[in-house]
Design an enzyme around this catalytic site. Sequence first.
Site, PDB file in Angstrom:
ATOM      1  N   PRO A   2       0.831  -1.206   0.000  1.00  0.00           N
ATOM      2  CA  PRO A   2       0.000   0.000   0.000  1.00  0.00           C
ATOM      3  C   PRO A   2       0.868   1.259   0.000  1.00  0.00           C
ATOM      4  CG  PRO A   2      -0.831  -1.586   1.576  1.00  0.00           C
ATOM      5  CD  PRO A   2       0.498  -2.103   1.107  1.00  0.00           C
ATOM      6  N   GLU A   3       0.572   2.164  -0.918  1.00  0.00           N
ATOM      7  CA  GLU A   3       1.305   3.421  -0.996  1.00  0.00           C
ATOM      8  C   GLU A   3       0.392   4.557  -0.533  1.00  0.00           C
ATOM      9  OE1 GLU A   3       3.314   3.903  -4.723  1.00  0.00           O
ATOM     10  OE2 GLU A   3       4.089   1.868  -4.722  1.00  0.00           O
TER      11      GLU A   3
END
Length: 270
Positions: A2-3
């Site tokens: 996840p960014e």
Amino acid sequence: MPELPEVETTRRGILPHIVGQRVKTLEVRQAKLRWPVPDSIHQVAGKKLLDVERRGKYLLFRFRNGTVIAHLGMSGSMRITAPDEPPGFHDHVDMVFSDGRRLRYCDPRRFGAWLWTEEEPTDHPLIASLGPEPLTEAFHATYLHGKSRGRKSSIKAFIMDSHIVVGVGNIYANEALFMAGIHPKRAAGKVSAARYEKLVQAIKQVLADAINMGGTTLRDFVGGDGKPGYFQQTLRVYGRANRPCRNCQTPLKEIRLGQRSTVFCKLCQT
């Protein structure tokens, strides 16, 4: 992993369901995450959740007596569940609210974090040295150009350095550099001020677009509302090696840069 857009999507997804609610208890089924979940975190019991903020990839759950600092790690996710929904094998933490709803944290690789601080969380050692948020006025071309002077590292590695700017992970670095027409291996110190203007605008645009579309779903990320992101469908270069460039139709090239997949167009990016 996840960014920034995925973390912001999570924040927006869970926030309206839990802010203003009082925590009944915190159920920790697995305390061995990236760092051990501290016993002090149970001080949230009986306290009202005031806000959920984001700094970089960290989620900050603010209470009057302190703040929970959470990180999704490499494969983590959060979602709101019904009171009677049983936890899965990788559901390690539940923040249980007085109305019965649960904020459930799932982390198959256990590389995320749930920490507690009674100090201002932005002064925490994990957060204090982070660069500016890319979607704020603090992040601009003059700043980025100034930070780049004398840097021999690649422009891609430079913009992925969280001490320079937060949240520009591998996917979005690939996309922003393509939009700005900059070769990912070019030395950061050799990029002109004019090109940094284009790059900053590209970073802001690609991140904003990804947030609006709910993030990019790769492997096992889902947002706080349980729905996947759809930005992956609009990716221009990432994951498209050997496929035609959307601008000039030249086959896109893939290399390893800093042990990360890097896809670019050899004609459009110089």
